[in-house]
Scaffold this motif. Structure first.
Motif, PDB file in Angstrom:
ATOM      1  N   GLY A  56      41.043  37.736  49.956  1.00 35.91           N
ATOM      2  CA  GLY A  56      40.280  38.034  48.242  1.00 35.91           C
ATOM      3  C   GLY A  56      41.380  39.622  47.626  1.00 35.91           C
ATOM      4  O   GLY A  56      41.137  39.915  46.696  1.00 35.91           O
ATOM      5  N   ASN A  57      42.033  40.045  48.878  1.00 32.59           N
ATOM      6  CA  ASN A  57      42.683  41.271  47.872  1.00 32.59           C
ATOM      7  C   ASN A  57      43.336  40.683  46.999  1.00 32.59           C
ATOM      8  O   ASN A  57      44.547  41.227  46.007  1.00 32.59           O
ATOM      9  CB  ASN A  57      43.320  42.176  49.319  1.00 32.59           C
ATOM     10  CG  ASN A  57      43.155  43.456  49.155  1.00 32.59           C
ATOM     11  OD1 ASN A  57      41.942  43.493  49.282  1.00 32.59           O
ATOM     12  ND2 ASN A  57      43.254  44.367  50.379  1.00 32.59           N
ATOM     13  N   GLU A  58      44.507  39.826  47.245  1.00 34.26           N
ATOM     14  CA  GLU A  58      45.501  39.052  45.871  1.00 34.26           C
ATOM     15  C   GLU A  58      44.667  39.098  45.071  1.00 34.26           C
ATOM     16  O   GLU A  58      45.043  39.235  44.015  1.00 34.26           O
ATOM     17  CB  GLU A  58      46.262  37.964  46.675  1.00 34.26           C
ATOM     18  CG  GLU A  58      47.603  37.737  45.740  1.00 34.26           C
ATOM     19  CD  GLU A  58      48.021  36.352  46.408  1.00 34.26           C
ATOM     20  OE1 GLU A  58      49.080  35.469  46.052  1.00 34.26           O
ATOM     21  OE2 GLU A  58      48.309  36.877  47.952  1.00 34.26           O
ATOM     22  N   GLN A  59      43.747  38.312  45.468  1.00 34.98           N
ATOM     23  CA  GLN A  59      42.932  38.206  43.791  1.00 34.98           C
ATOM     24  C   GLN A  59      42.671  39.111  43.503  1.00 34.98           C
ATOM     25  O   GLN A  59      43.193  38.680  41.759  1.00 34.98           O
ATOM     26  CB  GLN A  59      42.204  36.600  44.407  1.00 34.98           C
ATOM     27  CG  GLN A  59      40.832  36.106  43.522  1.00 34.98           C
ATOM     28  CD  GLN A  59      40.146  35.733  44.103  1.00 34.98           C
ATOM     29  OE1 GLN A  59      39.527  35.524  44.901  1.00 34.98           O
ATOM     30  NE2 GLN A  59      39.107  34.479  43.066  1.00 34.98           N
ATOM     31  N   GLU A  60      41.966  40.209  43.988  1.00 34.00           N
ATOM     32  CA  GLU A  60      41.559  40.951  43.298  1.00 34.00           C
ATOM     33  C   GLU A  60      42.679  41.942  42.879  1.00 34.00           C
ATOM     34  O   GLU A  60      42.234  42.380  41.465  1.00 34.00           O
ATOM     35  CB  GLU A  60      41.637  42.341  44.046  1.00 34.00           C
ATOM     36  CG  GLU A  60      39.938  42.863  43.792  1.00 34.00           C
ATOM     37  CD  GLU A  60      39.173  43.588  44.836  1.00 34.00           C
ATOM     38  OE1 GLU A  60      39.272  45.019  45.151  1.00 34.00           O
ATOM     39  OE2 GLU A  60      38.974  43.324  46.316  1.00 34.00           O
ATOM     40  N   VAL A  61      43.652  41.585  42.963  1.00 31.56           N
ATOM     41  CA  VAL A  61      45.259  42.859  42.569  1.00 31.56           C
ATOM     42  C   VAL A  61      45.508  41.332  41.193  1.00 31.56           C
ATOM     43  O   VAL A  61      45.887  42.037  40.480  1.00 31.56           O
ATOM     44  CB  VAL A  61      46.379  43.056  43.098  1.00 31.56           C
ATOM     45  CG1 VAL A  61      47.661  43.187  42.413  1.00 31.56           C
ATOM     46  CG2 VAL A  61      46.028  43.438  44.646  1.00 31.56           C
ATOM     47  N   LEU A  64      43.147  39.856  38.838  1.00 30.24           N
ATOM     48  CA  LEU A  64      42.276  39.963  38.858  1.00 30.24           C
ATOM     49  C   LEU A  64      42.568  41.193  37.494  1.00 30.24           C
ATOM     50  O   LEU A  64      42.158  41.438  36.849  1.00 30.24           O
ATOM     51  CB  LEU A  64      40.473  40.179  38.591  1.00 30.24           C
ATOM     52  CG  LEU A  64      40.608  38.530  39.160  1.00 30.24           C
ATOM     53  CD1 LEU A  64      39.375  38.577  40.325  1.00 30.24           C
ATOM     54  CD2 LEU A  64      40.523  37.765  37.986  1.00 30.24           C
ATOM     55  N   GLN A  65      42.986  41.903  38.442  1.00 31.19           N
ATOM     56  CA  GLN A  65      43.136  44.050  37.897  1.00 31.19           C
ATOM     57  C   GLN A  65      44.312  43.835  37.347  1.00 31.19           C
ATOM     58  O   GLN A  65      44.354  44.184  35.622  1.00 31.19           O
ATOM     59  CB  GLN A  65      43.406  44.561  39.453  1.00 31.19           C
ATOM     60  CG  GLN A  65      41.892  45.198  39.635  1.00 31.19           C
ATOM     61  CD  GLN A  65      42.434  46.012  40.542  1.00 31.19           C
ATOM     62  OE1 GLN A  65      43.410  45.860  41.684  1.00 31.19           O
ATOM     63  NE2 GLN A  65      41.553  46.995  41.132  1.00 31.19           N
ATOM     64  N   SER A  94      43.396  41.802  34.197  1.00 34.49           N
ATOM     65  CA  SER A  94      42.294  43.111  33.448  1.00 34.49           C
ATOM     66  C   SER A  94      43.125  44.464  32.294  1.00 34.49           C
ATOM     67  O   SER A  94      42.564  44.175  31.189  1.00 34.49           O
ATOM     68  CB  SER A  94      41.441  43.375  34.074  1.00 34.49           C
ATOM     69  OG  SER A  94      40.468  42.938  34.282  1.00 34.49           O
TER      70      SER A  94
END
Length: 67
Positions: free
Chosen positions: A10-15, A17-18, A21
């Motif tokens: 999920g870290n990659e997905q979080e990055v 998304l950031q 954004s």
């Protein structure tokens, strides 16, 4: 999907998304700045045309006074 040691799923997905954004915020700020700039230019044009009109009227009055 293979993760490096210490990397959380999920870290990659979080990055992603950031980053998305950030791009959305940057685009919104740019659009707002452009809109304010356009509005200021329109106001300036109105003021300049109003001043020009007043000057023309003043000059016409002076010409009539001379006669």
């Amino acid at each position: 999907m293979v993760f490096a040691p210490g990397e959380k799923p999920g870290n990659e997905q979080e990055v992603r998304l950031q980053n998305a954004s950030k791009q959305i915020v940057q685009a919104a700020i740019l659009q707002a700045v452009q809109q304010v700039s356009q509005e200021n230019q329109q106001k300036e044009k109105k003021i300049n045309s109003s001043v020009s009109l007043q000057l023309e009227r003043g000059e016409l009055t002076k010409k009539h006074e001379k006669k």
